[in-house]
Motif scaffolding. Structure first.
Motif, PDB file in Angstrom:
ATOM      1  N   ALA A 335       0.818  -1.217   0.000  1.00 38.00           N
ATOM      2  CA  ALA A 335       0.000   0.000   0.000  1.00 38.00           C
ATOM      3  C   ALA A 335       0.850   1.265   0.000  1.00 38.00           C
ATOM      4  O   ALA A 335       0.581   2.215  -0.751  1.00 38.00           O
ATOM      5  CB  ALA A 335      -0.946  -0.015   1.202  1.00 38.00           C
ATOM      6  N   ASP A 336       1.907   1.283   0.823  1.00 40.92           N
ATOM      7  CA  ASP A 336       2.719   2.508   0.884  1.00 40.92           C
ATOM      8  C   ASP A 336       3.492   2.733  -0.414  1.00 40.92           C
ATOM      9  O   ASP A 336       3.644   3.862  -0.881  1.00 40.92           O
ATOM     10  CB  ASP A 336       3.669   2.451   2.081  1.00 40.92           C
ATOM     11  CG  ASP A 336       4.588   1.243   2.047  1.00 40.92           C
ATOM     12  OD1 ASP A 336       4.236   0.251   1.375  1.00 40.92           O
ATOM     13  OD2 ASP A 336       5.662   1.296   2.682  1.00 40.92           O
ATOM     14  N   TYR A 338       2.496   1.691  -3.367  1.00 40.51           N
ATOM     15  CA  TYR A 338       1.484   2.060  -4.353  1.00 40.51           C
ATOM     16  C   TYR A 338       1.182   3.550  -4.277  1.00 40.51           C
ATOM     17  O   TYR A 338       1.171   4.257  -5.283  1.00 40.51           O
ATOM     18  CB  TYR A 338       0.226   1.235  -4.117  1.00 40.51           C
ATOM     19  CG  TYR A 338      -0.926   1.520  -5.062  1.00 40.51           C
ATOM     20  CD1 TYR A 338      -0.746   1.518  -6.436  1.00 40.51           C
ATOM     21  CD2 TYR A 338      -2.215   1.762  -4.546  1.00 40.51           C
ATOM     22  CE1 TYR A 338      -1.813   1.764  -7.294  1.00 40.51           C
ATOM     23  CE2 TYR A 338      -3.281   2.009  -5.398  1.00 40.51           C
ATOM     24  CZ  TYR A 338      -3.067   2.019  -6.778  1.00 40.51           C
ATOM     25  OH  TYR A 338      -4.122   2.265  -7.619  1.00 40.51           O
ATOM     26  N   GLN A 339       0.980   4.058  -3.078  1.00 46.07           N
ATOM     27  CA  GLN A 339       0.668   5.480  -2.913  1.00 46.07           C
ATOM     28  C   GLN A 339       1.844   6.349  -3.342  1.00 46.07           C
ATOM     29  O   GLN A 339       1.671   7.387  -4.002  1.00 46.07           O
ATOM     30  CB  GLN A 339       0.300   5.775  -1.455  1.00 46.07           C
ATOM     31  CG  GLN A 339      -0.211   7.202  -1.232  1.00 46.07           C
ATOM     32  CD  GLN A 339      -1.435   7.514  -2.082  1.00 46.07           C
ATOM     33  OE1 GLN A 339      -2.427   6.769  -2.051  1.00 46.07           O
ATOM     34  NE2 GLN A 339      -1.371   8.593  -2.865  1.00 46.07           N
ATOM     35  N   SER A 340       3.046   5.926  -2.986  1.00 48.08           N
ATOM     36  CA  SER A 340       4.240   6.680  -3.380  1.00 48.08           C
ATOM     37  C   SER A 340       4.378   6.719  -4.899  1.00 48.08           C
ATOM     38  O   SER A 340       4.723   7.758  -5.478  1.00 48.08           O
ATOM     39  CB  SER A 340       5.476   6.041  -2.750  1.00 48.08           C
ATOM     40  OG  SER A 340       6.647   6.692  -3.206  1.00 48.08           O
ATOM     41  N   LEU A 342       1.912   6.447  -7.116  1.00 48.41           N
ATOM     42  CA  LEU A 342       0.866   7.331  -7.643  1.00 48.41           C
ATOM     43  C   LEU A 342       1.272   8.798  -7.484  1.00 48.41           C
ATOM     44  O   LEU A 342       1.052   9.615  -8.392  1.00 48.41           O
ATOM     45  CB  LEU A 342      -0.451   7.075  -6.931  1.00 48.41           C
ATOM     46  CG  LEU A 342      -1.214   5.813  -7.327  1.00 48.41           C
ATOM     47  CD1 LEU A 342      -2.409   5.598  -6.394  1.00 48.41           C
ATOM     48  CD2 LEU A 342      -1.686   5.889  -8.775  1.00 48.41           C
ATOM     49  N   ASP A 343       1.883   9.125  -6.348  1.00 50.02           N
ATOM     50  CA  ASP A 343       2.333  10.504  -6.134  1.00 50.02           C
ATOM     51  C   ASP A 343       3.402  10.887  -7.145  1.00 50.02           C
ATOM     52  O   ASP A 343       3.391  12.001  -7.688  1.00 50.02           O
ATOM     53  CB  ASP A 343       2.886  10.659  -4.705  1.00 50.02           C
ATOM     54  CG  ASP A 343       1.802  10.525  -3.638  1.00 50.02           C
ATOM     55  OD1 ASP A 343       0.607  10.632  -3.997  1.00 50.02           O
ATOM     56  OD2 ASP A 343       2.151  10.296  -2.466  1.00 50.02           O
ATOM     57  N   SER A 354      -4.784   9.484  -8.336  1.00 49.46           N
ATOM     58  CA  SER A 354      -5.236   8.611  -7.247  1.00 49.46           C
ATOM     59  C   SER A 354      -6.623   8.042  -7.485  1.00 49.46           C
ATOM     60  O   SER A 354      -6.945   6.963  -6.988  1.00 49.46           O
ATOM     61  CB  SER A 354      -5.186   9.367  -5.917  1.00 49.46           C
ATOM     62  OG  SER A 354      -6.054  10.495  -5.951  1.00 49.46           O
ATOM     63  N   ALA A 439       2.254   2.028 -10.158  1.00 50.34           N
ATOM     64  CA  ALA A 439       1.074   2.892 -10.171  1.00 50.34           C
ATOM     65  C   ALA A 439       0.019   2.422 -11.163  1.00 50.34           C
ATOM     66  O   ALA A 439      -1.176   2.716 -11.001  1.00 50.34           O
ATOM     67  CB  ALA A 439       1.486   4.325 -10.496  1.00 50.34           C
TER      68      ALA A 439
END
Length: 851
Positions: A335-336, A338-340, A342-343, A354, A439
Motif C-alpha cells: 500500500a505505501d 502504491y501510494q508513493s 501514484l504521487d 489517485s 502505479a
C-alpha cells in the motif's frame, strides 16, 4: 644488442639462419642491384665495400625512409611489442627498422610485434585481394591515409573482465547484438550472470552500449566487433580460444555464425524475433542452417519461423525447444509503495492519478510497438467520457523522423498529448519506470508483433492486468492467456481493447508482495539451453565429410582462400540433414525419384551436353532488357541467339528501344523490340507475348533476361553466365536443351541449380492459388527454373496465364526481394507443364561456375 635478440626471438631459427642481421636483406638488395646478382659477388660484402658509398638501401625500410619522412612516427603508432615500442620512443638507432623489417615478414610475426597483420588486412579489404600489392607496404604508404583499419582499431575493443579466467572450468561464449539497455541485451546479461556461476564466460557484442560495465562484472573477457570472423583471431582474445560452446542471443547475432563455423564451435541460438521483420531474410535462413540447436522464446515466435524451417528440412522436434526468458509472476504492490508511485506519477504528468485508472504502455516509439494504436485507444477512451490516464514510457520519439515520428507527432498534437490535466502522456525512459509499473492498473500491449517484451513481466509482477492483441506477441499462449490477469482481443481491434481496458478496476494494493508463477520452465535459462545443446551434440551420430560436388558459397565467398571453410559449412549442414546445397547430381535425382508428388513424377534431371551436328528445331528467343548492359556481348557470343527464328526483346522506354536496335545492328542480328510497362519483372512481359497475341502457343521459346542486382553485379553476372551456358551453349555449339525441348513429352527445360531453393517467401501467398490445382503441390519444390530462365512450349505459358486469369491485378514496381506473385510463378513452371500434358527436364553442368 637487445634489438638483435628480439629479432632472433620472433623470426625463428630458419629465417635467422638465412638473415642473422635485420639491417641487411639479401633478397631485397639483390632485387634492387641486378649488377651484383650477375657478378656473383657476395651481396653483404658488396654493400659494405660499395653499396654504402653509393647510397644503395640494404632494406626496404631504408628505401622508404628516404621518401616517407613520417615513417618512424607511423611505425610507433603500430608498435605493440613493449621493448620495441620503448626503444623507438627513446630514439634508439635501428629500433624502427627492426619493427618494419619484422612486419615485412607477415604472419605470424607481424601481428605478434605490431598492430598490423598482412592476413587481416587482406581479409578486411577485398579490393586488395584482387590487386597485386604488398599488404604492409600498401598500408604504410596508402592505407593509413585512407583510414583503413589496423589491428590497433580492433584490439582496443577487447576488454578484460572482472572475473578471473579459471583453466579448470569450461568456457562459454555468449553473444549479444549490442550492449544497449533494451530487451534482448538484458536477457543476454541474465544469461551471462547465470553462466558465470559455473563457467568462464566470454561475452561478445557487435556494438557497445550502456550495459558494457555490467557485462564486464561477470565475464572473463568482453569483445566488441561488427566483423567478428575477421577481427576475433587478431584481438589477442586469450579466453576466447578456450570456448567450448556458444549461445547467440538474438537472430541479430548472425554475424558471429561465420566465426563459429570456421572454428568448429557448437552453438545454440536463442531467438526472440519474428521472421516478419527480420530482414534481410538470409539472416534467419543461415541462423537456422548452422545453429546446432534453436531455442525460441515463445510458441508465437516459433510459428513465424515454421515456413522457413520447412524449406531447409530443419528437424524441429530434434533440434529446437521453447524457453521463455522469464517466469510470469503475478504479484501485488504494498500500500505505501502504491501510494508513493501514484504521487510520483501525478507529479510527472501534472494530474492527480489517485482516483483514475492508469493504463501503461511502454517501449521504443515505433510502428512495431503500436505506439500509434496506444494513442488511438486513449482517444477512444476519452470519447467514452472515461477518466483513465494513458501513459507511455519509452525513447525514440522524434518529430523529424519522416518514417514514423512526423506522423505520430501530428497525431499526438491532435490528441492533446502531454497537455496539463490531459489523459494522454508520453515520458522518456527514466528512473521512474518502476514507479509507473507500481502505479499502473492496466498494461496495454499495443504491439503489432512483439516476442515477449520484458515490461509485461514487470507489469504482472506489480499486479497489472494486461490487454494484448491475438497473434501479436508471445504472450498469446495458454501459458499466459489462462491467467486471469491477461485478456486477449482481436488483432488490431481497438474498440475491443478499450472495452477490456476500461473494465479493469483500480489496483488493490496488498500488505506484502505475494506472487504466483506461470511457467513451464525449471532451472535457469542458461542451464536449460546448455543442457539441451550438450545433449544434442552428444546424440549426433550422422556425420558428412567431403564437401560434395558443388563448391558454391554460402557464408563464405567463392575465392580459393575460403575453400576449406566452404567445405566445412556444407558438411555441417549435411551432417544435420538440412537442405541448402545438393551434395551431388545423384542425390538430387534420387530425391526427385523417391517423391510421389505429381509434379515431381513428371520432372527429371540429366547432364548437360553440347550438340554436335544434330539438326535443331525452329525456335524463338525472348530477352527482357530492363537493363541493356551486356546485351551486345550476348548477341555477339551465343550462337543460339544469332540463329533464332525470332529474337524478341521487350523493354520499357523509347530510349532503351533505340539503344537495343543500335546494339542489334552492330551485332548483325535482327531483333523485334516490343515496349511493355515496367511491371512483372522479366516474366510478365514474356507471358504477355502469348496473352497479347505476339507469340503462338504452338511455338517453342527460350526466355532469358538482362536484369541485374546493383549490389551483387559480380556474382549476378557469374550466375547469368551459368544459366546461359546451360540454356544456349556457347559461341561454337548449341546446348542440348534446344533438342530436348523439341521432344514430344517435354514442355520445359531449365538449368539444374546446385542450391536447394524452397518456396521461401512465396509460401505466404501460396494458399491463394492452391485451389487451382486438383492435387497438393509439393512440400518442397526440389527443382524449378531458379532465376526464371528456361526453354518452354507455348502451351505451358498459356497454362500459366490461365492460372492467374486475364484480369489479375499484378503488383507494380518497386517490389520486395521475395514473396510476390512473380517469385511464385518461378516455382510453378513445372506444375504448369504437367497441367499442359508435358514433363520438365533440368540440365546439370557441374563444371560451370554458379557464383
Amino acid at each position: 644488442m637487445m634489438l638483435d635478440e628480439i629479432w632472433r626471438e620472433f623470426v625463428g631459427e630458419q629465417i635467422f639462419a638465412a638473415r642473422p642481421d635485420f639491417r641487411f636483406d639479401r633478397k631485397f638488395y639483390l632485387s634492387n642491384a641486378p649488377d651484383v646478382a650477375q657478378s656473383g659477388v657476395d651481396p653483404a660484402a658488396h654493400f659494405e665495400k660499395v653499396g654504402k658509398r653509393e647510397g644503395r638501401p640494404p632494406t626496404m625500410y631504408r628505401k622508404l625512409a628516404k621518401s616517407i619522412k613520417t615513417l618512424d612516427k607511423s611505425l610507433l603508432q603500430l608498435a605493440a611489442e613493449p621493448r620495441i615500442r620503448e626503444a623507438i620512443i627513446e630514439g634508439q638507432e635501428d629500433a624502427a627498422e627492426l619493427l618494419f623489417e619484422m612486419m615485412m615478414l607477415g604472419d605470424p610475426v607481424d601481428m605478434a610485434v605490431s598492430h598490423f597483420s598482412r592476413t587481416y588486412y587482406l581479409l578486411s579489404n577485398p579490393d586488395l585481394r584482387q590487386a597485386d600489392v604488398h599488404p604492409f607496404l600498401h598500408f604504410i604508404q596508402h592505407g593509413m591515409k585512407e583510414k583503413r583499419r589496423s589491428l590497433n582499431d580492433i584490439r582496443q575493443n577487447r576488454y578484460v573482465g572482472r572475473q578471473a579466467f579459471d583453466p579448470n572450468l569450461p568456457t562459454c561464449l555468449i553473444c549479444v547484438h549490442e550492449f544497449s539497455k533494451t530487451g534482448a541485451p538484458i536477457v543476454g546479461l541474465d544469461l551471462v550472470k547465470s553462466a558465470a556461476e559455473t563457467q568462464n564466460v566470454v561475452v561478445a557484442g557487435l556494438r557497445s552500449g550502456q550495459l558494457l560495465e555490467s557485462f564486464l562484472d561477470h565475464a572473463a573477457e568482453v569483445l566488441v566487433s561488427e566483423n567478428p570472423n575477421e577481427d576475433f583471431p587478431y584481438m589477442q582474445a586469450m579466453a576466447l580460444q578456450h570456448a567450448d560452446f556458444a549461445i547467440l542471443n538474438s537472430v541479430e547475432c548472425f554475424p558471429f555464425a561465420k566465426f563459429l563455423v570456421k572454428e568448429g564451435v557448437p552453438w545454440a541460438s536463442y531467438l526472440h524475433e519474428y521472421t516478419d521483420y527480420t530482414l534481410p531474410a538470409y539472416k534467419c535462413i543461415f541462423m537456422a542452417l548452422f545453429s546446432d540447436y534453436l531455442v525460441f522464446s515463445s510458441n508465437q515466435v516459433y510459428k513465424s519461423w515454421a515456413r522457413l524451417l520447412a524449406d531447409i528440412d530443419f528437424d524441429v522436434e530434434r533440434d529446437s525447444m521453447i524457453v521463455p526468458q522469464h517466469e510470469y509472476h503475478v504479484g501485488s504492490v504494498k500500500a505505501d509503495e502504491y501510494q508513493s508511485a501514484l504521487d510520483t506519477l501525478s507529479a510527472l504528468i501534472g494530474i492527480d492519478c489517485s482516483k483514475r485508472r492508469v493504463v501503461l504502455g511502454a517501449g521504443h516509439v515505433q510502428w512495431r510497438k503500436g505506439t500509434d494504436l496506444f494513442v488511438l485507444a486513449a482517444q477512444i477512451a476519452r470519447g467514452r467520457s472515461d477518466d483513465s490516464v494513458f501513459v507511455w514510457i519509452g525513447d525514440g520519439q522524434n518529430h523529424e523522423d519522416v518514417h514514423f515520428g512526423v506522423w505520430l507527432d501530428k497525431h499526438m498534437r491532435e490528441a492533446d498529448a502531454n497537455v496539463p490535466g490531459g489523459t494522454l502522456h508520453f515520458l522518456p525512459a527514466g528512473p521512474y519506470y518502476k514507479d509507473l509499473c507500481k502505479a499502473a492498473d492496466a498494461f496495454f500491449l499495443s504491439s503489432r508483433l512483439d516476442p515477449l517484451p520484458n515490461v509485461v513481466f514487470d507489469a504482472a509482477q506489480n499486479g497489472c492486468h494486461t490487454v494484448l492483441f491475438r497473434n501479436a506477441s508471445g504472450f498469446d499462449d495458454p501459458t499466459y492467456t489462462e491467467q486471469p490477469s491477461v485478456t486477449v482481443v482481436e488483432y488490431g481491434n481497438l474498440e475491443a481493447a478499450c472495452d477490456a481496458l476500461l473494465s479493469i478496476p483500480k489496483k488493490e494494493p496488498g500488505p506484502e508482495v505475494e506472487t504466483t508463477a506461470a511457467s513451464t520452465q525449471t532451472g535457469s535459462i542458461f542451464t536449460t539451453i546448455q543442457q539441451a545443446l550438450q545433449t544434442r551434440i552428444r546424440s549426433q551420430d550422422h556425420f558428412v565429410v567431403g564437401g560434395g560436388d558443388y563448391d558454391v558459397p554460402i557464408l563464405f565467398p567463392g575465392e580459393d582462400i575460403f575453400a576449406a571453410v566452404r567445405r566445412a559449412e556444407r558438411d555441417k549442414i549435411w551432417s544435420y540433414k538440412r537442405r541448402f546445397v545438393w551434395r551431388s547430381l545423384r542425390a538430387a535425382q534420387t530425391e526427385l525419384a523417391a517423391s510421389d508428388n505429381w509434379v515431381h513424377k513428371n520432372s527429371r534431371i540429366e547432364q548437360f551436353a553440347h550438340l554436335g551436328d544434330e539438326k535443331t528445331p525452329q525456335y524463338s528467343v525472348h530477352i527482357h532488357a530492363h537493363y541493356t548492359d551486356g546485351l551486345g556481348g550476348d548477341l555477339l557470343y551465343y550462337k543460339a541467339l544469332r540463329n533464332a527464328e525470332r529474337l524478341v526483346v521487350t523493354t520499357d522506354s523509347d530510349t532503351k528501344e533505340r539503344q537495343i536496335l543500335h546494339i542489334a545492328r552492330d551485332a548483325g542480328v535482327d531483333v523485334e523490340v516490343i515496349q511493355m510497362g515496367n511491371t512483372g519483372r522479366d516474366i510478365l512481359p514474356f507471358m504477355r507475348l502469348f496473352s497479347d497475341g505476339y507469340a503462338d502457343e504452338n511455338s517453342v521459346w527460350c526466355h532469358i533476361h538482362q536484369k541485374k542486382s546493383i549490389g551483387t553485379m559480380r556474382s549476378g553476372e557469374t550466375w547469368k553466365k551459368f544459366l546461359l551456358a546451360i540454356l544456349l551453349g556457347d559461341d561454337q555449339a548449341f546446348s542440348r536443351a534446344l533438342q530436348d525441348i523439341a521432344r514430344p513429352e517435354i514442355g520445359l527445360v531449365a538449368p539444374f541449380d546446385p542450391y536447394q531453393v524452397g518456396w521461401a517467401g512465396s509460401r505466404r501467398i501460396l494458399p491463394r492459388f492452391e485451389n487451382h490445382f486438383d492435387k497438393p503441390l509439393p512440400e518442397h519444390p526440389i527443382v524449378f527454373p531458379v532465376g526464371n530462365m528456361f526453354w518452354v512450349r507455348g502451351q505451358v505459358v498459356t497454362q500459366m496465364n490461365d492460372l492467374f486469369g486475364p484480369n489479375y491485378p499484378w503488383p507494380n514496381e518497386p517490389l520486395p526481394n521475395d514473396g510476390t506473385e512473380f517469385h511464385l510463378i518461378e516455382r510453378l513452371w513445372p506444375a504448369a507443364a504437367v497441367l499442359s500434358g508435358y514433363q520438365s527436364l533440368f540440365l546439370e553442368k557441374a563444371n560451370q561456375e554458379r557464383g
